[in-house]
Design a protein around this motif. Structure first.
Motif, PDB file in Angstrom:
ATOM      1  N   ASN A  30       0.800  -1.216   0.000  1.00 33.73           N
ATOM      2  CA  ASN A  30       0.000   0.000   0.000  1.00 33.73           C
ATOM      3  C   ASN A  30       0.837   1.272   0.000  1.00 33.73           C
ATOM      4  O   ASN A  30       0.401   2.314  -0.472  1.00 33.73           O
ATOM      5  CB  ASN A  30      -0.922   0.032   1.211  1.00 33.73           C
ATOM      6  N   CYS A  31       2.031   1.161   0.532  1.00 38.23           N
ATOM      7  CA  CYS A  31       2.822   2.362   0.746  1.00 38.23           C
ATOM      8  C   CYS A  31       4.293   2.023   0.543  1.00 38.23           C
ATOM      9  O   CYS A  31       4.760   0.984   1.010  1.00 38.23           O
ATOM     10  CB  CYS A  31       2.578   2.859   2.177  1.00 38.23           C
ATOM     11  N   MET A  32       5.002   2.897  -0.145  1.00 38.26           N
ATOM     12  CA  MET A  32       6.442   2.721  -0.286  1.00 38.26           C
ATOM     13  C   MET A  32       7.124   4.018   0.112  1.00 38.26           C
ATOM     14  O   MET A  32       6.558   5.103  -0.062  1.00 38.26           O
ATOM     15  CB  MET A  32       6.806   2.335  -1.720  1.00 38.26           C
ATOM     16  N   ALA A  48       7.267   9.251   1.555  1.00 43.39           N
ATOM     17  CA  ALA A  48       6.474   8.059   1.307  1.00 43.39           C
ATOM     18  C   ALA A  48       5.391   8.378   0.298  1.00 43.39           C
ATOM     19  O   ALA A  48       4.979   9.535   0.157  1.00 43.39           O
ATOM     20  CB  ALA A  48       5.853   7.535   2.600  1.00 43.39           C
ATOM     21  N   ILE A  49       4.937   7.334  -0.397  1.00 42.38           N
ATOM     22  CA  ILE A  49       3.902   7.510  -1.398  1.00 42.38           C
ATOM     23  C   ILE A  49       2.908   6.366  -1.312  1.00 42.38           C
ATOM     24  O   ILE A  49       3.289   5.199  -1.162  1.00 42.38           O
ATOM     25  CB  ILE A  49       4.510   7.609  -2.813  1.00 42.38           C
ATOM     26  N   TYR A  50       1.623   6.708  -1.361  1.00 42.26           N
ATOM     27  CA  TYR A  50       0.564   5.719  -1.361  1.00 42.26           C
ATOM     28  C   TYR A  50       0.487   5.145  -2.768  1.00 42.26           C
ATOM     29  O   TYR A  50       0.158   5.852  -3.718  1.00 42.26           O
ATOM     30  CB  TYR A  50      -0.746   6.377  -0.949  1.00 42.26           C
ATOM     31  N   THR A  51       0.774   3.866  -2.907  1.00 35.88           N
ATOM     32  CA  THR A  51       0.885   3.284  -4.235  1.00 35.88           C
ATOM     33  C   THR A  51      -0.455   3.208  -4.956  1.00 35.88           C
ATOM     34  O   THR A  51      -0.498   3.182  -6.184  1.00 35.88           O
ATOM     35  CB  THR A  51       1.498   1.879  -4.161  1.00 35.88           C
ATOM     36  N   GLY A  52      -1.542   3.220  -4.182  1.00 41.31           N
ATOM     37  CA  GLY A  52      -2.838   3.131  -4.823  1.00 41.31           C
ATOM     38  C   GLY A  52      -3.328   4.443  -5.412  1.00 41.31           C
ATOM     39  O   GLY A  52      -3.950   4.464  -6.466  1.00 41.31           O
ATOM     40  N   GLY A  53      -3.032   5.546  -4.735  1.00 42.65           N
ATOM     41  CA  GLY A  53      -3.565   6.817  -5.204  1.00 42.65           C
ATOM     42  C   GLY A  53      -2.543   7.887  -5.481  1.00 42.65           C
ATOM     43  O   GLY A  53      -2.871   8.893  -6.097  1.00 42.65           O
ATOM     44  N   PHE A  66      12.867  17.574  -2.108  1.00 42.74           N
ATOM     45  CA  PHE A  66      12.804  16.187  -2.561  1.00 42.74           C
ATOM     46  C   PHE A  66      11.413  15.886  -3.117  1.00 42.74           C
ATOM     47  O   PHE A  66      10.416  16.410  -2.619  1.00 42.74           O
ATOM     48  CB  PHE A  66      13.088  15.226  -1.415  1.00 42.74           C
ATOM     49  N   THR A  67      11.380  15.010  -4.111  1.00 45.33           N
ATOM     50  CA  THR A  67      10.115  14.571  -4.676  1.00 45.33           C
ATOM     51  C   THR A  67      10.123  13.058  -4.837  1.00 45.33           C
ATOM     52  O   THR A  67      11.029  12.514  -5.478  1.00 45.33           O
ATOM     53  CB  THR A  67       9.863  15.217  -6.049  1.00 45.33           C
ATOM     54  N   ILE A  68       9.133  12.397  -4.274  1.00 45.98           N
ATOM     55  CA  ILE A  68       8.990  10.946  -4.418  1.00 45.98           C
ATOM     56  C   ILE A  68       7.994  10.671  -5.534  1.00 45.98           C
ATOM     57  O   ILE A  68       7.002  11.389  -5.692  1.00 45.98           O
ATOM     58  CB  ILE A  68       8.538  10.295  -3.092  1.00 45.98           C
ATOM     59  N   SER A  69       8.295   9.651  -6.323  1.00 49.11           N
ATOM     60  CA  SER A  69       7.387   9.290  -7.405  1.00 49.11           C
ATOM     61  C   SER A  69       7.507   7.798  -7.666  1.00 49.11           C
ATOM     62  O   SER A  69       8.413   7.143  -7.152  1.00 49.11           O
ATOM     63  CB  SER A  69       7.705  10.077  -8.681  1.00 49.11           C
ATOM     64  N   LYS A  70       6.572   7.277  -8.472  1.00 51.67           N
ATOM     65  CA  LYS A  70       6.571   5.858  -8.777  1.00 51.67           C
ATOM     66  C   LYS A  70       6.227   5.640 -10.234  1.00 51.67           C
ATOM     67  O   LYS A  70       5.586   6.474 -10.863  1.00 51.67           O
ATOM     68  CB  LYS A  70       5.572   5.133  -7.875  1.00 51.67           C
ATOM     69  N   ASP A  71       6.673   4.526 -10.742  1.00 49.60           N
ATOM     70  CA  ASP A  71       6.339   4.115 -12.098  1.00 49.60           C
ATOM     71  C   ASP A  71       5.780   2.708 -11.996  1.00 49.60           C
ATOM     72  O   ASP A  71       6.533   1.738 -11.848  1.00 49.60           O
ATOM     73  CB  ASP A  71       7.582   4.164 -12.984  1.00 49.60           C
ATOM     74  N   ASN A  72       4.465   2.598 -12.038  1.00 51.55           N
ATOM     75  CA  ASN A  72       3.824   1.294 -11.848  1.00 51.55           C
ATOM     76  C   ASN A  72       4.227   0.306 -12.950  1.00 51.55           C
ATOM     77  O   ASN A  72       4.384  -0.885 -12.688  1.00 51.55           O
ATOM     78  CB  ASN A  72       2.309   1.456 -11.820  1.00 51.55           C
ATOM     79  N   THR A 100      -2.700  -0.274   5.896  1.00 50.83           N
ATOM     80  CA  THR A 100      -3.705   0.399   5.080  1.00 50.83           C
ATOM     81  C   THR A 100      -3.371   1.877   4.904  1.00 50.83           C
ATOM     82  O   THR A 100      -3.476   2.437   3.817  1.00 50.83           O
ATOM     83  CB  THR A 100      -5.089   0.270   5.717  1.00 50.83           C
ATOM     84  N   ALA A 101      -2.960   2.515   6.006  1.00 51.45           N
ATOM     85  CA  ALA A 101      -2.632   3.931   5.952  1.00 51.45           C
ATOM     86  C   ALA A 101      -1.157   4.119   5.627  1.00 51.45           C
ATOM     87  O   ALA A 101      -0.302   3.442   6.184  1.00 51.45           O
ATOM     88  CB  ALA A 101      -2.958   4.591   7.285  1.00 51.45           C
ATOM     89  N   CYS A 102      -0.881   5.041   4.742  1.00 48.34           N
ATOM     90  CA  CYS A 102       0.507   5.335   4.369  1.00 48.34           C
ATOM     91  C   CYS A 102       1.047   6.454   5.252  1.00 48.34           C
ATOM     92  O   CYS A 102       0.355   7.450   5.503  1.00 48.34           O
ATOM     93  CB  CYS A 102       0.561   5.747   2.896  1.00 48.34           C
ATOM     94  N   SER A 103       2.275   6.282   5.708  1.00 50.14           N
ATOM     95  CA  SER A 103       2.883   7.297   6.559  1.00 50.14           C
ATOM     96  C   SER A 103       4.386   7.086   6.572  1.00 50.14           C
ATOM     97  O   SER A 103       4.909   6.225   5.865  1.00 50.14           O
ATOM     98  CB  SER A 103       2.333   7.194   7.982  1.00 50.14           C
ATOM     99  N   LEU A 104       5.075   7.863   7.388  1.00 49.20           N
ATOM    100  CA  LEU A 104       6.517   7.708   7.538  1.00 49.20           C
ATOM    101  C   LEU A 104       6.865   7.029   8.860  1.00 49.20           C
ATOM    102  O   LEU A 104       7.980   7.171   9.356  1.00 49.20           O
ATOM    103  CB  LEU A 104       7.204   9.077   7.453  1.00 49.20           C
TER     104      LEU A 104
END
Length: 121
Positions: A30-32, A48-53, A66-72, A100-104
């Motif tokens: 859910n979170c990375m 951290a980033i919520y992978t679902g949204g 800093f900027t966090i991002s993802k490439d599904n 379930t909840a994303c956080s640090l």
């Protein structure tokens, strides 16, 4: 499995991009997030980033830099680091959380990479 890359040495004010390659199962978390640990200090959350949204969370010390991002499609996580400061020097780790909840909150991250070193002089 999580494998980080992209660390290195850079002068203050410079930029680096960290990458984290995640296995399919790990990327379904859910979170990375990205964490860092400087010598003699505790490991701390960076972003951290919520992978679902795609919602993101940042430590105050890196907000605006800093900027966090993802490439599904690539099952990859990134950390763009700009305006680097000497105090950003640390080993940087990629991690995955299945809460379930994303956080640090570091205790919620169960899968960790081996880390990549960032040195800012």
């Amino acid at each position: 499995q999580l494998v980080e890359s992209g660390g290195g040495s850079v002068q203050a004010g410079g930029s680096l991009v960290l990458s984290c390659a995640a296995s399919g199962y790990t990327y379904s978390s859910n979170c990375m997030g990205w964490f860092r640990q400087a010598p003699g200090k505790e490991r701390e959350g960076v972003a951290a980033i919520y992978t679902g949204g795609g919602s993101t969370y940042y430590a105050d010390s890196v907000k605006g830099r800093f900027t966090i991002s993802k490439d599904n499609a690539k099952s990859a996580l990134y950390l763009q680091m700009n305006s680097l400061k000497p105090e950003d020097t640390a080993m940087y780790y990629c991690a995955a959380s299945y809460y379930t909840a994303c956080s640090l909150i570091i205790g919620r991250f169960g899968d960790w990479g081996q880390g990549t070193q960032v040195t800012v002089s």
